[in-house]
Scaffold this active site. Structure first.
Site, PDB file in Angstrom:
ATOM      1  CB  THR A 125      -0.898  -0.001   1.264  1.00 34.47           C
ATOM      2  OG1 THR A 125      -1.443   1.297   1.461  1.00 34.47           O
ATOM      3  CG2 THR A 125      -0.115  -0.360   2.520  1.00 34.47           C
ATOM      4  CG  ASP A 126      -1.108   4.999  -0.975  1.00 31.08           C
ATOM      5  OD1 ASP A 126      -1.625   4.362  -0.033  1.00 31.08           O
ATOM      6  OD2 ASP A 126      -1.709   5.903  -1.595  1.00 31.08           O
ATOM      7  CD  GLU A 127      -3.261   3.518   4.367  1.00 34.40           C
ATOM      8  OE1 GLU A 127      -3.116   3.516   5.592  1.00 34.40           O
ATOM      9  OE2 GLU A 127      -4.340   3.306   3.795  1.00 34.40           O
ATOM     10  CE1 TYR A 153      -3.294  -2.477   5.979  1.00 38.83           C
ATOM     11  CE2 TYR A 153      -3.135  -0.125   5.481  1.00 38.83           C
ATOM     12  CZ  TYR A 153      -3.260  -1.441   5.055  1.00 38.83           C
ATOM     13  OH  TYR A 153      -3.337  -1.714   3.711  1.00 38.83           O
ATOM     14  CE  LYS A 157      -0.155  -4.500   3.097  1.00 36.55           C
ATOM     15  NZ  LYS A 157      -0.606  -5.851   2.616  1.00 36.55           N
TER      16      LYS A 157
HETATM   17  P1  NAD Z   1     -10.040  -6.882   2.782  1.00 37.65           P
HETATM   18  O1  NAD Z   1      -9.984  -6.601   4.242  1.00 37.65           O
HETATM   19  O2  NAD Z   1     -11.297  -6.574   2.029  1.00 37.65           O
HETATM   20  O3  NAD Z   1      -9.730  -8.446   2.527  1.00 37.65           O
HETATM   21  C1  NAD Z   1      -8.731  -9.126   3.210  1.00 37.65           C
HETATM   22  C2  NAD Z   1      -8.946 -10.624   3.006  1.00 37.65           C
HETATM   23  O4  NAD Z   1      -7.880 -11.330   3.646  1.00 37.65           O
HETATM   24  C3  NAD Z   1     -10.252 -11.159   3.627  1.00 37.65           C
HETATM   25  O5  NAD Z   1     -10.899 -12.024   2.725  1.00 37.65           O
HETATM   26  C4  NAD Z   1      -9.782 -11.915   4.860  1.00 37.65           C
HETATM   27  O6  NAD Z   1     -10.627 -12.996   5.219  1.00 37.65           O
HETATM   28  C5  NAD Z   1      -8.411 -12.389   4.415  1.00 37.65           C
HETATM   29  N1  NAD Z   1      -7.507 -12.658   5.547  1.00 37.65           N
HETATM   30  C6  NAD Z   1      -7.248 -11.856   6.604  1.00 37.65           C
HETATM   31  N2  NAD Z   1      -6.385 -12.442   7.442  1.00 37.65           N
HETATM   32  C7  NAD Z   1      -6.049 -13.641   6.874  1.00 37.65           C
HETATM   33  C8  NAD Z   1      -5.192 -14.696   7.249  1.00 37.65           C
HETATM   34  N3  NAD Z   1      -4.494 -14.651   8.394  1.00 37.65           N
HETATM   35  N4  NAD Z   1      -5.081 -15.772   6.429  1.00 37.65           N
HETATM   36  C9  NAD Z   1      -5.787 -15.837   5.281  1.00 37.65           C
HETATM   37  N5  NAD Z   1      -6.647 -14.872   4.894  1.00 37.65           N
HETATM   38  C10 NAD Z   1      -6.770 -13.780   5.675  1.00 37.65           C
HETATM   39  O7  NAD Z   1      -8.802  -6.144   2.163  1.00 37.65           O
HETATM   40  P2  NAD Z   1      -8.598  -5.473   0.713  1.00 37.65           P
HETATM   41  O8  NAD Z   1      -9.071  -4.079   0.777  1.00 37.65           O
HETATM   42  O9  NAD Z   1      -9.126  -6.382  -0.324  1.00 37.65           O
HETATM   43  O10 NAD Z   1      -7.013  -5.417   0.645  1.00 37.65           O
HETATM   44  C11 NAD Z   1      -6.267  -6.509   0.091  1.00 37.65           C
HETATM   45  C12 NAD Z   1      -4.792  -6.191   0.144  1.00 37.65           C
HETATM   46  O11 NAD Z   1      -4.537  -4.999  -0.587  1.00 37.65           O
HETATM   47  C13 NAD Z   1      -4.250  -5.942   1.549  1.00 37.65           C
HETATM   48  O12 NAD Z   1      -2.977  -6.532   1.656  1.00 37.65           O
HETATM   49  C14 NAD Z   1      -4.164  -4.437   1.656  1.00 37.65           C
HETATM   50  O13 NAD Z   1      -3.124  -4.050   2.531  1.00 37.65           O
HETATM   51  C15 NAD Z   1      -3.846  -4.065   0.227  1.00 37.65           C
HETATM   52  N6  NAD Z   1      -4.286  -2.730  -0.225  1.00 37.65           N
HETATM   53  C16 NAD Z   1      -5.587  -2.344  -0.057  1.00 37.65           C
HETATM   54  C17 NAD Z   1      -5.989  -1.096  -0.538  1.00 37.65           C
HETATM   55  C18 NAD Z   1      -7.434  -0.641  -0.420  1.00 37.65           C
HETATM   56  O14 NAD Z   1      -7.735   0.496  -0.776  1.00 37.65           O
HETATM   57  N7  NAD Z   1      -8.372  -1.473   0.025  1.00 37.65           N
HETATM   58  C19 NAD Z   1      -5.073  -0.257  -1.169  1.00 37.65           C
HETATM   59  C20 NAD Z   1      -3.742  -0.687  -1.321  1.00 37.65           C
HETATM   60  C21 NAD Z   1      -3.380  -1.937  -0.844  1.00 37.65           C
HETATM   61  P1  TYD Z   2     -10.560   4.393   4.779  1.00 39.82           P
HETATM   62  O1  TYD Z   2     -11.594   3.988   3.777  1.00 39.82           O
HETATM   63  O2  TYD Z   2     -10.589   3.778   6.125  1.00 39.82           O
HETATM   64  O3  TYD Z   2      -9.141   4.179   4.058  1.00 39.82           O
HETATM   65  P2  TYD Z   2      -7.646   4.645   4.549  1.00 39.82           P
HETATM   66  O4  TYD Z   2      -7.702   5.053   5.961  1.00 39.82           O
HETATM   67  O5  TYD Z   2      -6.869   3.385   4.366  1.00 39.82           O
HETATM   68  O6  TYD Z   2      -7.255   5.732   3.614  1.00 39.82           O
HETATM   69  O7  TYD Z   2     -10.646   5.966   4.982  1.00 39.82           O
HETATM   70  C1  TYD Z   2     -10.483   6.860   3.898  1.00 39.82           C
HETATM   71  C2  TYD Z   2     -10.531   8.270   4.454  1.00 39.82           C
HETATM   72  O8  TYD Z   2     -11.835   8.527   4.965  1.00 39.82           O
HETATM   73  C3  TYD Z   2      -9.573   8.485   5.615  1.00 39.82           C
HETATM   74  O9  TYD Z   2      -9.030   9.788   5.533  1.00 39.82           O
HETATM   75  C4  TYD Z   2     -10.461   8.370   6.847  1.00 39.82           C
HETATM   76  C5  TYD Z   2     -11.800   8.890   6.353  1.00 39.82           C
HETATM   77  N1  TYD Z   2     -13.003   8.294   6.974  1.00 39.82           N
HETATM   78  C6  TYD Z   2     -14.006   9.125   7.512  1.00 39.82           C
HETATM   79  O10 TYD Z   2     -13.915  10.363   7.468  1.00 39.82           O
HETATM   80  N2  TYD Z   2     -15.103   8.546   8.076  1.00 39.82           N
HETATM   81  C7  TYD Z   2     -15.257   7.196   8.154  1.00 39.82           C
HETATM   82  O11 TYD Z   2     -16.276   6.705   8.713  1.00 39.82           O
HETATM   83  C8  TYD Z   2     -14.229   6.358   7.587  1.00 39.82           C
HETATM   84  C9  TYD Z   2     -14.353   4.866   7.639  1.00 39.82           C
HETATM   85  C10 TYD Z   2     -13.116   6.954   7.006  1.00 39.82           C
END
Ligand code: NAD
Ligand code: TYD
Length: 339
Positions: A125-127, A153, A157
């Site tokens: 992630t970019d985070e 988090y 990562k």
């Molecule tokens: P999500 O929370 O929707 O899904 C995570 C999945 O992983 C779930 O199905 C969960 O059951 C599974 N999981 C969790 N712990 C596990 C374990 N110990 N063993 C096996 N499975 C397990 O997450 P997402 O938003 O789909 O993100 C997926 C990946 O992409 C993550 O690694 C996250 O850091 C990365 N990512 C997410 C975003 C975003 O905007 N959502 C952006 C950049 C990177």
């Molecule tokens: P989120 O979807 O949790 O993603 P991330 O924290 O990984 O960027 O949140 C996106 C942005 O929205 C973040 O700045 C936090 C804000 N946010 C709210 O203002 N209210 C909410 O209820 C949530 C879940 C997030």
């Protein structure tokens, strides 16, 4: 070609599985997922009957189980999406983030070393780069930006990313890492900003904006992220990090107002609540490397992607209403009541 996708019952992993099975009918795709609160087997219903697909309920930290699966399937490529992914939950309870995101990654890479693979891809992630100031729009995250994390988090990562690079340098494991900006689209778990606001607005519930809503995220349609990972595992260079983002910076408050407008709901639903601890101000990706090296460009513009996403939540109410009617109620109460 056999691809092992971990965390494929979650948001991005499931979209990736649909993309890969659709594009490569000759590939075998194995999904390994623990089915935590964030994983939904119903999401994978459209591919469950596909003979090239197999689902295995397993924890990536379960070394014996993971080795057993490698012995059975001998995957060529592993794409690790499995993670605890919600910043707010990591602030409440960091431990499981360290276990899954760091130690789980180690188990997967140990299995890759033991059984041999052609590529291990870590979905990061970019985070991991921390945040950027609002008053310096010229600054963007590049692959050379130092790791500088804010939340448990992002720290977990980043730790995993460092371990992945260590396995490359020390053991010669053929790894790649992608660091993507915020995704949105179908099957996004309703604890995250966009689906949470859609669900609350549809129920005429308050829309909880943290702080003043001025924080900026760089939003990318999930399909574009999946296409980028597809390119990296096929054409990316081992040992490299690729940033993924679409130059689409938006303030939280503007996203929430846009959702209100699209659903015909009043902005008076917006409620400003106590800010997130350590809240990152701005994320912004420079995707030059993946564009010049692999030819990737985002295809879905935000105006289209957000309409498609809102329509998906309107058309698939059973999917998210089932989720928010369960233990999610307790989570919501704990995080938002009296905030
Ligand atoms: P999500 O929370 O929707 O899904 C995570 C999945 O992983 C779930 O199905 C969960 O059951 C599974 N999981 C969790 N712990 C596990 C374990 N110990 N063993 C096996 N499975 C397990 O997450 P997402 O938003 O789909 O993100 C997926 C990946 O992409 C993550 O690694 C996250 O850091 C990365 N990512 C997410 C975003 C975003 O905007 N959502 C952006 C950049 C990177
Ligand atoms: P989120 O979807 O949790 O993603 P991330 O924290 O990984 O960027 O949140 C996106 C942005 O929205 C973040 O700045 C936090 C804000 N946010 C709210 O203002 N209210 C909410 O209820 C949530 C879940 C997030």
């Amino acid at each position: 070609m056999t691809i092992l996708v971990t965390g494929g019952a979650g948001f991005i992993g499931s979209n990736f599985i649909f993309h890969m099975l659709g594009k490569y009918p000759e590939y075998r795709v194995i999904c390994l997922d623990k089915l935590t609160y964030a994983g939904n087997l119903s999401t994978l219903a459209p591919v469950m009957e596909n003979p090239n697909f197999r689902f295995v309920k397993l924890d990536i930290c379960d070394r014996e189980g993971v080795y057993q699966l490698f012995e059975e399937e001998h995957p060529d490529v592993v794409v690790n999406f499995a993670a605890e992914s919600h910043v707010d939950r990591s602030i409440e309870n960091p431990e499981v983030f360290l276990q899954t995101n760091i130690l789980g990654t180690q188990v997967l890479m140990d299995a890759c070393r033991k059984y041999g693979i052609t590529r291990y891809h870590q979905v990061s992630t970019d985070e991991v780069y921390g945040d950027l100031p609002l008053d310096r729009p010229d600054l963007l995250f590049t692959e050379e930006t130092p790791i500088h994390t804010s939340s448990p988090y992002s720290a977990s990562k980043a730790a995993a990313d460092l371990l992945v690079m260590a396995y490359h340098r020390t053991y010669g494991l053929p790894v790649t890492i992608s660091r993507c900006s915020n995704n949105y689209g179908p099957y996004h778990f309703p604890e995250k900003l966009i689906p949470l606001m859609i669900a609350n607005a549809l129920a005429d519930k308050p829309l909880p904006v943290y702080g003043e809503g001025l924080n900026v995220r760089d939003w990318l349609y999930v399909e574009d992220h999946c296409k980028a990972i597809d390119l990296i595992i096929h054409k990316g260079r081992a040992g490299e990090v690729y940033n993924i983002g679409g130059h689409n910076e938006m303030r939280n408050i503007d996203i929430v107002k846009l959702i209100c407008k699209a659903l015909g709901k009043p902005e008076s639903l917006i409620t400003y609540v106590t800010d997130r601890k350590g809240h990152d101000m701005r994320y912004a990706i420079d995707p030059t490397k993946i564009h010049t090296e692999l030819g990737w460009l985002p295809e879905t513009m935000f105006a289209d992607g957000i309409q498609k996403t809102i329509q998906w939540y309107l058309d698939n109410k059973t999917w998210w209403q089932t989720i928010i009617s369960g233990e999610y109620q307790d989570y919501y109460e704990k995080m938002y009541a009296n905030r």
